[in-house]
Design an enzyme around this catalytic site. Structure first.
Site, PDB file in Angstrom:
ATOM      1  N   GLY A  34       0.828  -1.214   0.000  1.00 22.32           N
ATOM      2  CA  GLY A  34       0.000   0.000   0.000  1.00 22.32           C
ATOM      3  C   GLY A  34       0.857   1.256   0.000  1.00 22.32           C
ATOM      4  N   LEU A  36       0.549   3.651  -2.045  1.00 19.40           N
ATOM      5  CA  LEU A  36       0.983   3.537  -3.442  1.00 19.40           C
ATOM      6  C   LEU A  36       1.477   4.861  -4.002  1.00 19.40           C
ATOM      7  CD1 LEU A  36      -1.830   1.219  -4.869  1.00 19.40           C
ATOM      8  CD2 LEU A  36       0.319   0.600  -3.751  1.00 19.40           C
ATOM      9  N   HIS A  40       4.656   2.041  -7.848  1.00 20.51           N
ATOM     10  CA  HIS A  40       3.710   0.913  -7.847  1.00 20.51           C
ATOM     11  C   HIS A  40       2.831   0.956  -9.096  1.00 20.51           C
ATOM     12  CE1 HIS A  40       4.270   1.577  -3.376  1.00 20.51           C
ATOM     13  NE2 HIS A  40       4.554   0.291  -3.487  1.00 20.51           N
ATOM     14  N   GLN A  64       8.102  -9.071   7.823  1.00 24.52           N
ATOM     15  CA  GLN A  64       9.306  -8.501   7.196  1.00 24.52           C
ATOM     16  C   GLN A  64       9.785  -7.231   7.874  1.00 24.52           C
ATOM     17  OE1 GLN A  64       7.054  -8.102   3.345  1.00 24.52           O
ATOM     18  NE2 GLN A  64       8.352  -6.312   3.084  1.00 24.52           N
ATOM     19  N   GLY A 151       9.444  -4.434  -8.500  1.00 21.64           N
ATOM     20  CA  GLY A 151      10.247  -3.274  -8.875  1.00 21.64           C
ATOM     21  C   GLY A 151      11.740  -3.553  -8.749  1.00 21.64           C
ATOM     22  N   ARG A 191       8.464   5.361   1.827  1.00 26.58           N
ATOM     23  CA  ARG A 191       9.094   5.986   2.998  1.00 26.58           C
ATOM     24  C   ARG A 191       9.470   7.440   2.768  1.00 26.58           C
ATOM     25  NH1 ARG A 191      10.518   1.741   6.547  1.00 26.58           N
ATOM     26  NH2 ARG A 191      10.391  -0.249   5.499  1.00 26.58           N
TER      27      ARG A 191
HETATM   28  O1  PAF Z   1       8.051  -4.726  -1.978  1.00 21.96           O
HETATM   29  C1  PAF Z   1       7.108  -4.760  -1.164  1.00 21.96           C
HETATM   30  O2  PAF Z   1       6.280  -3.869  -1.093  1.00 21.96           O
HETATM   31  C2  PAF Z   1       6.983  -5.962  -0.239  1.00 21.96           C
HETATM   32  O3  PAF Z   1       8.214  -6.420   0.187  1.00 21.96           O
HETATM   33  C3  PAF Z   1       6.142  -7.110  -0.841  1.00 21.96           C
HETATM   34  C4  PAF Z   1       6.811  -7.704  -2.085  1.00 21.96           C
HETATM   35  C5  PAF Z   1       4.764  -6.608  -1.192  1.00 21.96           C
HETATM   36  C6  PAF Z   1       5.996  -8.248   0.175  1.00 21.96           C
HETATM   37  O4  PAF Z   1       5.365  -7.816   1.330  1.00 21.96           O
END
Ligand code: PAF
EC number: 6.3.2.1
Length: 290
Positions: A34, A36, A40, A64, A151, A191
């Site tokens: 998200g 975005l 994206h 993560q 990306g 970010r």
């Molecule tokens: O690149 C990201 O936004 C994230 O690491 C992903 C691939 C959506 C996995 O959570």
């Protein structure tokens, strides 16, 4: 565009066979967390061009994040995200809750990124790439795509995903989409919203550093000279706290050294104030690109 929140609803949205039908891949997935931005949207446009059906997942994956504060403050903007996706012809937005993705709590069985998860990004963010691969694996199973778009900006993530798909025979084609940059060169990132005006100006040094290394390589510099050019740029912003500037093997993510010749990912990671940023450029060491 349908917005669904559960795996059951997601299964119900499928209007075509899940796998390649005829001469065109039937379904593409773009995985996101998200917040975005144009980066994206470039993935989504590429997916829209390539496949009959486009699924975008929006899920902030707790596995993560090594830092709980980072997870808590990660921007969550589902309504704005959907408003950006609708005009692009996205068929389905899959925006599950944490309980939907991990119904029994943290998964018992996870994916390990191996050596790729220990170097550079892995060394600075222990467990991060394992968490990425675990959720990517799960989202691939849930969405059953022919193609998945990632990306180039997250170069090591891309290498890890490609390696997982290859090593575990996951039967999906991974497509890389070039990094999207602001006009001044700053790589787009969710970010970037955390940067003050001053920090944003300082953050430009990341793209300047990888571009300087690339420019040197294009004029015939060897690996050490190319990295020296990148480091010289970084030295101009002493307040930017550099974690690494390195040349990575584009397939294994191992650090490249000495008289290496061939394709290399020049990658940088640094903290600008409280915000950690990454950037990279794919270049060729050993002969000018012309
Ligand atoms: O690149 C990201 O936004 C994230 O690491 C992903 C691939 C959506 C996995 O959570």
């Amino acid at each position: 565009m349908r917005i669904v929140h559960t795996a059951n609803e997601l299964r119900g949205t499928t209007t075509r066979p899940a796998r390649r039908s005829g001469d065109r891949p039937s379904r593409a997935v773009v995985m996101t967390m998200g917040a975005l931005h144009e980066g994206h949207l470039a993935l989504v446009r590429a997916a829209r061009e390539a496949a009959d059906e486009v699924v975008v997942s929006i899920f902030v994956n707790p596995l993560q994040f090594e830092d709980p504060d980072d997870l808590d403050t990660y921007p969550r903007t589902l309504d704005e995200d959907c408003a950006l996706l609708e005009p692009l012809g996205v068929d389905v937005v899959f925006a599950p809750s944490v309980d939907e993705v991990y119904p029994t709590g943290l998964p018992v069985v996870t994916v390990n990124a191996g050596r790729i998860g220990e170097v550079f990004e892995g060394a600075h963010r222990p467990g991060h790439l394992d968490g990425v691969l675990t959720v990517v694996c799960k989202l691939l199973h849930l969405t059953q795509p022919d193609l998945a778009f990632f990306g180039q900006k997250d170069a090591q993530q891309l290498i890890a995903v490609r390696t997982m798909v290859r090593d575990l025979a996951m039967g999906v084609d991974i497509v890389a989409v070039p990094t999207v940059r602001d006009v001044d060169g700053l790589a787009l990132s969710s970010r970037n919203v955390f940067l003050s005006g001053e920090e944003r100006a300082r953050a430009l040094i990341l793209s300047e550093a990888v571009m300087a290394a690339d420019a040197a390589a294009r004029t015939g510099a060897d690996l050490d000279e190319a990295l020296a050019a990148g480091n010289a740029a970084l030295a101009r912003e002493p307040e930017v706290e550099v974690e690494y500037l390195a040349a990575l093997d584009p397939v294994s993510a191992e650090g490249l050294e000495g008289d290496y010749r061939g394709e290399a990912v020049i990658a940088v990671a640094a903290r600008v104030g409280e915000t950690r940023l990454i950037d990279n450029v794919v270049t060729r060491i050993g002969r000018p690109l012309g």
